[in-house]
Design a protein around this motif. Structure first.
Motif, PDB file in Angstrom:
ATOM      1  N   GLN A   1      30.993  17.805   4.797  1.00  0.00           N
ATOM      2  CA  GLN A   1      29.935  16.796   4.925  1.00  0.00           C
ATOM      3  C   GLN A   1      30.398  15.506   4.259  1.00  0.00           C
ATOM      4  N   ASN A   2      29.882  14.400   4.706  1.00  0.00           N
ATOM      5  CA  ASN A   2      30.165  13.119   4.048  1.00  0.00           C
ATOM      6  C   ASN A   2      28.985  12.188   4.264  1.00  0.00           C
ATOM      7  N   ASN A   3      28.695  11.411   3.221  1.00  0.00           N
ATOM      8  CA  ASN A   3      27.592  10.450   3.302  1.00  0.00           C
ATOM      9  C   ASN A   3      28.027   9.241   4.129  1.00  0.00           C
ATOM     10  N   THR A   4      27.153   8.806   5.032  1.00  0.00           N
ATOM     11  CA  THR A   4      27.435   7.614   5.844  1.00  0.00           C
ATOM     12  C   THR A   4      26.555   6.439   5.450  1.00  0.00           C
ATOM     13  N   THR A   5      25.684   6.650   4.472  1.00  0.00           N
ATOM     14  CA  THR A   5      24.883   5.566   3.911  1.00  0.00           C
ATOM     15  C   THR A   5      24.904   5.714   2.390  1.00  0.00           C
ATOM     16  N   THR A   6      24.601   4.620   1.677  1.00  0.00           N
ATOM     17  CA  THR A   6      24.750   4.628   0.220  1.00  0.00           C
ATOM     18  C   THR A   6      23.511   5.024  -0.580  1.00  0.00           C
ATOM     19  N   PRO A   7      22.283   4.933  -0.075  1.00  0.00           N
ATOM     20  CA  PRO A   7      21.148   5.342  -0.914  1.00  0.00           C
ATOM     21  C   PRO A   7      21.274   6.790  -1.355  1.00  0.00           C
ATOM     22  N   TYR A   8      21.036   7.028  -2.646  1.00  0.00           N
ATOM     23  CA  TYR A   8      21.178   8.383  -3.158  1.00  0.00           C
ATOM     24  C   TYR A   8      20.199   9.347  -2.486  1.00  0.00           C
ATOM     25  N   ALA A   9      19.102   8.838  -2.015  1.00  0.00           N
ATOM     26  CA  ALA A   9      18.122   9.690  -1.344  1.00  0.00           C
ATOM     27  C   ALA A   9      18.715  10.343  -0.097  1.00  0.00           C
ATOM     28  N   ASN A  10      19.791   9.738   0.462  1.00  0.00           N
ATOM     29  CA  ASN A  10      20.427  10.287   1.659  1.00  0.00           C
ATOM     30  C   ASN A  10      21.670  11.120   1.339  1.00  0.00           C
TER      31      ASN A  10
ATOM     32  N   ILE B   1      34.411  12.230  -2.051  1.00  0.00           N
ATOM     33  CA  ILE B   1      35.703  11.544  -1.923  1.00  0.00           C
ATOM     34  C   ILE B   1      35.427  10.209  -1.253  1.00  0.00           C
ATOM     35  N   THR B   2      35.719   9.130  -1.949  1.00  0.00           N
ATOM     36  CA  THR B   2      35.349   7.802  -1.466  1.00  0.00           C
ATOM     37  C   THR B   2      36.558   7.036  -0.957  1.00  0.00           C
ATOM     38  N   GLY B   3      36.265   5.973  -0.214  1.00  0.00           N
ATOM     39  CA  GLY B   3      37.307   5.129   0.372  1.00  0.00           C
ATOM     40  C   GLY B   3      36.769   4.282   1.494  1.00  0.00           C
ATOM     41  N   SER B   4      35.432   4.216   1.592  1.00  0.00           N
ATOM     42  CA  SER B   4      34.789   3.473   2.671  1.00  0.00           C
ATOM     43  C   SER B   4      33.377   3.087   2.245  1.00  0.00           C
ATOM     44  N   VAL B   5      32.937   1.920   2.702  1.00  0.00           N
ATOM     45  CA  VAL B   5      31.568   1.481   2.451  1.00  0.00           C
ATOM     46  C   VAL B   5      30.599   2.178   3.406  1.00  0.00           C
ATOM     47  N   THR B   6      31.101   2.515   4.581  1.00  0.00           N
ATOM     48  CA  THR B   6      30.229   3.054   5.636  1.00  0.00           C
ATOM     49  C   THR B   6      30.361   4.552   5.846  1.00  0.00           C
ATOM     50  N   GLY B   7      31.330   5.208   5.168  1.00  0.00           N
ATOM     51  CA  GLY B   7      31.552   6.625   5.408  1.00  0.00           C
ATOM     52  C   GLY B   7      32.506   6.880   6.546  1.00  0.00           C
ATOM     53  N   ALA B   8      33.267   5.853   6.933  1.00  0.00           N
ATOM     54  CA  ALA B   8      34.247   6.016   8.011  1.00  0.00           C
ATOM     55  C   ALA B   8      35.370   6.942   7.563  1.00  0.00           C
ATOM     56  N   ASN B   9      36.023   7.562   8.549  1.00  0.00           N
ATOM     57  CA  ASN B   9      37.220   8.389   8.346  1.00  0.00           C
ATOM     58  C   ASN B   9      36.971   9.594   7.435  1.00  0.00           C
ATOM     59  N   GLY B  10      35.708  10.022   7.375  1.00  0.00           N
ATOM     60  CA  GLY B  10      35.381  11.219   6.623  1.00  0.00           C
ATOM     61  C   GLY B  10      35.039  10.986   5.172  1.00  0.00           C
ATOM     62  N   PHE B  11      35.168   9.747   4.685  1.00  0.00           N
ATOM     63  CA  PHE B  11      34.867   9.457   3.283  1.00  0.00           C
ATOM     64  C   PHE B  11      33.361   9.420   3.046  1.00  0.00           C
ATOM     65  N   ASP B  12      32.990   9.597   1.778  1.00  0.00           N
ATOM     66  CA  ASP B  12      31.604   9.401   1.384  1.00  0.00           C
ATOM     67  C   ASP B  12      31.359   7.917   1.159  1.00  0.00           C
ATOM     68  N   ALA B  13      30.323   7.397   1.802  1.00  0.00           N
ATOM     69  CA  ALA B  13      30.001   5.978   1.659  1.00  0.00           C
ATOM     70  C   ALA B  13      29.698   5.646   0.204  1.00  0.00           C
ATOM     71  N   GLN B  14      30.245   4.529  -0.233  1.00  0.00           N
ATOM     72  CA  GLN B  14      30.024   4.074  -1.603  1.00  0.00           C
ATOM     73  C   GLN B  14      29.998   2.560  -1.589  1.00  0.00           C
ATOM     74  N   GLN B  15      29.224   1.944  -2.478  1.00  0.00           N
ATOM     75  CA  GLN B  15      28.972   0.514  -2.408  1.00  0.00           C
ATOM     76  C   GLN B  15      30.236  -0.323  -2.477  1.00  0.00           C
ATOM     77  N   SER B  16      31.223   0.070  -3.292  1.00  0.00           N
ATOM     78  CA  SER B  16      32.457  -0.707  -3.393  1.00  0.00           C
ATOM     79  C   SER B  16      33.509  -0.276  -2.384  1.00  0.00           C
ATOM     80  N   GLY B  17      33.394   0.935  -1.872  1.00  0.00           N
ATOM     81  CA  GLY B  17      34.401   1.449  -0.949  1.00  0.00           C
ATOM     82  C   GLY B  17      35.723   1.771  -1.620  1.00  0.00           C
ATOM     83  N   ALA B  18      35.746   1.833  -2.956  1.00  0.00           N
ATOM     84  CA  ALA B  18      36.988   2.085  -3.681  1.00  0.00           C
ATOM     85  C   ALA B  18      37.495   3.497  -3.401  1.00  0.00           C
ATOM     86  N   PRO B  19      38.801   3.652  -3.168  1.00  0.00           N
ATOM     87  CA  PRO B  19      39.335   4.993  -2.898  1.00  0.00           C
ATOM     88  C   PRO B  19      39.352   5.849  -4.158  1.00  0.00           C
ATOM     89  N   SER B  20      39.200   7.148  -3.977  1.00  0.00           N
ATOM     90  CA  SER B  20      39.205   8.066  -5.115  1.00  0.00           C
ATOM     91  C   SER B  20      40.261   9.156  -4.996  1.00  0.00           C
TER      92      SER B  20
END
Length: 513
Positions: free
Chosen positions: A55-64, A76-95
């Motif tokens: 599973q991966n988040n495609t939006t940033t609100p914690y409620a989702n 695992i982050t690396g995208s603002v939108t959850g593209a490419n399987g990453f969890d969406a995060q506000q900065s999009g910083a890779p982890s």
């Protein structure tokens, strides 16, 4: 194959065969920190399917936030939108990162929904906790989690030849087995690798709020360079590390089934508590702590280790471990213009000085603990060039100091050095050897200072282990002696006595017993 806080299931030595579709687990203690991980199985499914619990988040609100398997997986982050399987995060910083041993560079992974695991491939990953953690809050309370990986178990010999061919080059490698391995044996049986030490990222050190620190383990004396770290010779299941190329030319690392160590698991960076190590050789251990927490539950920020012996060289060679730079505070010994985490040299002489290198000050107050082990030679001193003080190490001292980011001299990388030259301690007749502190230790609420000149030329200050200035009553008595009375209820412990003349300071240690 289960993994808990105390034990992890292992696969003992095997003569061959194939085990498919097996699930291996790795328990991760609660701390927001980087981890160096590998997989003991080769998967047909993606990173997302395994470590993100598919599973991966495609939006940033914690409620989702998606967390269908509480207590398992991680973001695992690396995208603002959850593209490419990453969890969406506000900065999009890779982890999550890989390391190129040839170019000596980190790079973020490009996908989690495409990339699969190959047994033995290493990764650096920021683990914030389980998938219950709020990605939008860096101060969110971390939680324990367990990573699950499903695939074909690695059995039999494993060789990795994609290593640096440059002398001293760093190589990021992973444990390919679902078992601890003895890195002494692995390195001894490998090709063109330094078999004297290896590097582990320990998330349990680097300070209470840090993201971990590099720890160097040396086989020269079977210990590591950071007091408080439990890193030992055994690389744990699903753990990665760094080794170094010994000389220019092709290098390879080989793991064999008989390298497995099956007596215990979770001894290393996955253990909750740490033990202290001690040297058998003559050595000087330097450990840095954040000052305000030192007397509570201190967690070491970093450390360096010096060995002394007739078999060592004063120049950098294969017995010396170069320093890998931490994300936060770093301390190293400077030899031949090379920063070392472990330095080995001939026994120090009267003229010996070891420059230290301090970088990345994060706090205002620090405690540097210097501990001399099994050495009966010349007494070393911590020379603080900013405060112009010399503090004796005999056999252990806790040196408290402060930094001011507005004062470049206080944060200078070369502020400290270890000095064995007694001449360097002299300012006319004002030197460490000319001052006698007695009785020491003392169960009374006083000590005396025998001084070389008239006592009116000196000032005396007393500090506790937190660096706090104490009230002290000074009374001059005969023969240039000052009687120093401390509070009646002063706790037992080690205190720093600062004696000043003009603009020069000398620090002595007094033990209240």
């Amino acid at each position: 194959m289960r993994s808990t806080a105390t034990k992890t299931a292992i696969v003992k030595q095997s003569t061959g065969g194939t085990v498919q579709n097996i699930v291996v687990e790795r328990y991760i203690p609660s701390k927001r920190a980087f981890r160096f991980l590998s997989s003991p199985v080769t998967t047909s499914t993606s990173i997302k399917y395994n470590w993100q619990e598919n599973q991966n988040n495609t939006t940033t609100p914690y409620a989702n936030n998606l967390n269908t398997s509480p207590g398992y997986g991680t973001h695992i982050t690396g995208s603002v939108t959850g593209a490419n399987g990453f969890d969406a995060q506000q900065s999009g910083a890779p982890s999550m990162f890989t390391y190129n041993n040839n170019t000596q560079a980190w790079s973020a992974i490009s996908y989690t929904n495409v990339n699969t695991f190959v047994a033995g491939d290493p990764y650096r990953i920021m683990i914030r906790g389980s998938r219950a953690v709020d990605l939008n809050n860096n101060a969110a309370t971390p939680s324990v989690t367990t990573l699950r990986t499903t695939g074909t178990l690695k059995i039999g010999t494993y060789t990795n030849s994609s290593l640096s061919q440059v002398n001293g080059g760093y190589n990021f490698i992973g444990n390919p087995y679902q078992s601890p391995v003895d890195m002494r044996d692995v390195l001894t049986n490998s090709t063109n690798l330094n078999s004297n030490f290896y590097y582990v990222w320990d998330p349990k050190v680097g300070g209470a709020n840090g993201r971990g620190a590099y720890v160097t383990y040396t086989f020269l004396n079977d210990e590591n360079n950071v007091d408080g770290s439990y890193v030992n010779q055994y690389l744990q299941p699903m753990q990665a590390c760094f080794v170094t190329t010994n000389s220019n030319g092709a290098a390879s690392i080989t793991f064999n089934e008989n390298n497995k160590y099956t007596d215990a698991t979770n001894e290393n960076v996955y253990r909750t508590n740490h033990s202290q190590s001690s040297a058998n050789l003559g050595s000087l251990r330097l450990t840095l702590y954040e000052g305000s927490s030192f007397n509570q539950q201190p967690i070491s920020l970093d450390g360096a280790l010096l060995y002394f012996g007739t078999t060592y060289s004063n120049s950098v060679d294969s017995n010396d471990a170069k320093k890998l730079t931490n994300l936060e505070k770093t301390i190293s010994v400077l030899v031949d213009n090379t920063n070392l985490s472990i330095a080995s040299s001939q026994s120090p002489q009267i003229n010996t000085i070891y420059p230290l290198n301090f970088t990345s000050y994060r706090y205002s107050n620090y405690t540097l603990v210097a501990k001399l082990n099994n050495y009966n030679g010349i007494t070393p001193y911590i020379h603080d060039k900013f405060t112009q003080t010399y503090t004796e190490v005999n056999p252990i001292v806790n040196y408290n100091f402060s930094v001011d980011v507005a004062n470049s001299a206080s944060t200078a990388y070369d502020r400290f050095e270890i000095v064995y030259n007694t001449e360097a301690l002299h300012t006319d007749d004002f030197n460490v050897d000319s001052i006698n502190l007695f009785p020491n230790p003392s169960s009374s609420n006083y000590f005396n200072l025998q001084l070389p000149l008239d006592t009116s030329n000196y000032t005396v200050k007393v500090y506790n282990s937190l660096g706090q200035l104490l009230d002290v009553e000074l009374n001059a008595i005969e023969n240039n002696v000052i009687n120093c009375k401390v509070p009646e209820n002063l706790a037992t412990g080690i205190y720093q006595i600062e004696i000043s003349k003009d603009s020069k300071n000398i620090v002595k240690k007094w033990i209240k017993s």
